[in-house]
Design an enzyme around this catalytic site. Structure first.
Site, mmCIF file in Angstrom:
data_model
loop_
_atom_site.group_PDB
_atom_site.id
_atom_site.type_symbol
_atom_site.label_atom_id
_atom_site.label_comp_id
_atom_site.label_asym_id
_atom_site.label_seq_id
_atom_site.Cartn_x
_atom_site.Cartn_y
_atom_site.Cartn_z
ATOM 1 N N GLY A 69 0.792 -1.097 0.010
ATOM 2 C CA GLY A 69 -0.264 -0.367 0.113
ATOM 3 C C GLY A 69 0.594 1.276 0.115
ATOM 4 N N THR A 70 1.579 1.385 0.955
ATOM 5 C CA THR A 70 2.717 2.026 0.744
ATOM 6 C C THR A 70 3.429 3.047 -1.019
ATOM 7 O OG1 THR A 70 3.766 1.740 2.819
ATOM 8 C CG2 THR A 70 4.931 3.351 1.449
ATOM 9 N N GLN A 177 -7.853 1.837 4.827
ATOM 10 C CA GLN A 177 -8.426 0.801 6.297
ATOM 11 C C GLN A 177 -9.686 0.958 6.055
ATOM 12 O OE1 GLN A 177 -7.821 0.464 9.403
ATOM 13 N NE2 GLN A 177 -5.010 1.227 9.096
ATOM 14 N N SER A 194 -4.179 -1.141 0.170
ATOM 15 C CA SER A 194 -3.720 -2.372 1.348
ATOM 16 C C SER A 194 -4.296 -3.663 1.185
ATOM 17 C CB SER A 194 -2.088 -2.114 2.082
ATOM 18 O OG SER A 194 -1.133 -2.472 2.580
ATOM 19 N N ALA A 195 -3.684 -4.758 0.877
ATOM 20 C CA ALA A 195 -4.226 -6.224 1.110
ATOM 21 C C ALA A 195 -4.335 -6.341 2.597
ATOM 22 C CB ALA A 195 -3.762 -7.435 -0.148
ATOM 23 N N HIS A 196 -2.811 -6.478 3.469
ATOM 24 C CA HIS A 196 -2.931 -7.021 4.623
ATOM 25 C C HIS A 196 -4.344 -6.611 5.462
ATOM 26 C CE1 HIS A 196 -0.288 -3.553 5.254
ATOM 27 N NE2 HIS A 196 -0.186 -4.005 6.402
ATOM 28 N N CYS A 320 4.283 7.843 24.037
ATOM 29 C CA CYS A 320 5.110 6.890 25.060
ATOM 30 C C CYS A 320 5.978 5.489 24.320
ATOM 31 C CB CYS A 320 4.580 6.819 26.213
ATOM 32 S SG CYS A 320 4.121 8.087 27.019
#
Length: 460
Positions: A69-70, A177, A194-196, A320
């Site tokens: 996807g990136t 998403q 993105s497939a995952h 954090c």
């Protein structure tokens, strides 16, 4: 062990597993070759492209598969900016885009281009009118995610797309998403995914470019995927990605309703059972499976480790838990509390009993972490309040600066100030958020010899 981080990567869908194994046997050959094995591979690739295009809502010849996807985002932004370079070199984007979009914008700026980030409200949504105001005569491309990856807020894609069309600016939508839950509203010019994120295998992305959109692929030319994604196609993974996308979309409506009810329960119970918590993101216009909340006086890394010890896998946008020690750009843009941030994103099939157990465990874990950090409890005001106080929290990470502020606010007179010296980037976000939660006045930030001085006026 309940896995509640589907927004990072959803578990591999059973259909994806079956398709992957079958394609490993049938789709190993080069789909560009004319012999039997190559023709068989080409049929599998064409079928996968048609299935993915149907889910996206585009023509098969408008969609290519990328290695992630990136990669799809980087290729889409670079190609669209290059294709419209005669128009100008300005890029518009929201302040809460995925880091892949922000990195592309930074690369564009370093190459001499310019960009404008459109601010969001406290729920994380852009105002379409504000987005339209960011469009200029030299705007080559606009970017807007369909839904936020950290807080789940859905963006007004249809409204912004219409405004971009009126301005003659193509809109790239990052649908990573949301695509597994349904199609993106019409009006976009480019789309990435993105497939995952929907239960397909990692290493497969989608890039769709509408016909008529000026696009010039960057980098060395390739013969595959219309020249927009060079390299040999990972055909088994592509077949599995397309098969799982079709499978999850077939059951998306029913599963979305079921998970939305579980998320509504989390939103309500967390706010009821955990003191000093801020549930962030739009309560209505949001993804059905995702909820984020921030816990005051809590170290996010410790909180996530403690939940992991109790067999719950969740993630965080808190500084954090970040190697950069800076607050999440999404939470920062929203102006909400970042410390003790927890993102719960439920994969399809999540059992209600697992959610109930999480809600039983969470309050005790938060209380335990707060006690360990010495977080303040309610105490009567000082009988002899001071005119002002200075708290030195230099060199101490979140949430310590806020904890120290909370410990002494009752020691100054109403109308007096407490100045917190801090060099932790998160203090810039968390001290104003604490003031809003506690009904105190955040006066502002002043320069200091080290770090910054954050001034708070006691109102009650």
């Amino acid at each position: 062990m309940p896995y509640f981080d589907a927004a990072s990567a959803a578990p591999l869908h059973p259909v994806a597993r079956q398709a992957l194994l079958a394609a490993l046997d049938e789709g190993w050959a080069d789909p560009a070759r004319l012999y039997r094995e190559g023709r068989r591979a080409r049929l599998l690739l064409d079928a996968a492209r048609e299935a993915a295009a149907e889910a996206v809502g585009c023509r098969p010849d408008e969609l290519v598969f990328t290695s992630s996807g990136t990669t799809a985002v980087h290729a889409g932004i670079a190609g669209a900016l290059s294709g419209r370079r005669r128009v100008g070199r300005h890029l518009a984007l929201s302040a809460v885009e995925h880091s892949s979009v922000l990195h592309s914008a930074a690369a564009h700026a370093s190459a001499g281009g310019s960009s404008t980030e459109v601010s969001v409200d406290r729920f994380g949504a852009v105002d379409p009118a504000a987005y339209a105001a960011a469009l200029r005569a030299d705007t080559a491309l606009a970017c807007l995610q369909s839904a936020n990856h950290e807080v789940g807020t859905e963006q007004p894609v249809a409204e912004v797309a219409a405004l971009c069309a009126d301005a003659g600016v193509p809109l790239l939508v990052d649908a990573a998403q949301s695509l597994g839950w349904g199609p993106v509203p019409a009006g976009w010019s480019l789309l990435t995914a993105s497939a995952h994120k929907w239960g397909g295998p990692a290493g497969v992305g989608l890039l769709a470019v509408r016909k008529g959109t000026r696009f010039s692929p960057q980098g060395p030319a390739g013969e595959r995927e219309s020249g927009r994604a060079p390299g040999f196609e990972n055909l088994p993974a592509i077949v599995a990605a397309a098969a799982s996308l079709r499978a999850v979309r077939d059951g998306a409506a029913a599963e979305a309703a079921r998970l939305r009810a579980l998320v509504d329960r989390i939103r309500g119970v967390v706010a009821e059972r955990v003191p000093d918590v801020e549930v962030v993101g739009d309560p209505v216009r949001r993804l059905p499976h995702l909820v984020t909340f921030s816990c005051l006086y809590v170290d996010g890394e410790t909180l996530l480790h403690e939940l992991d010890r109790r067999e719950f896998s969740v993630s965080s946008g808190s500084s954090c838990t970040s190697s950069t020690l800076t607050p999440s750009h999404v939470l920062k843009a929203m102006g909400v509390l970042s410390e003790g941030n927890v993102r719960v994103s439920l994969p399809p099939g999540t059992a209600g009993a697992d959610v109930d157990r999480f809600l039983e465990v969470l309050p005790g874990v938060v209380a335990e972490v707060r006690e360990r950090l010495g977080a303040p409890v309610s105490a009567p005001p000082s009988p002899a309040p001071a005119a002002s106080l200075v708290v030195d929290a230099l060199g101490r990470r979140c949430p310590v600066p806020v904890i120290e502020l909370a410990k002494v606010i009752g020691e100054v007179a109403v109308g007096a100030t407490v100045t917190v010296l801090a060099d932790d980037e998160a203090a810039r976000l968390d001290i104003p958020a604490w003031c809003e939660m506690r009904g105190q006045e955040y006066v502002g930030e002043e320069p200091a010899d080290r770090g910054s001085a954050y001034v708070v006026r006691r109102l009650s």
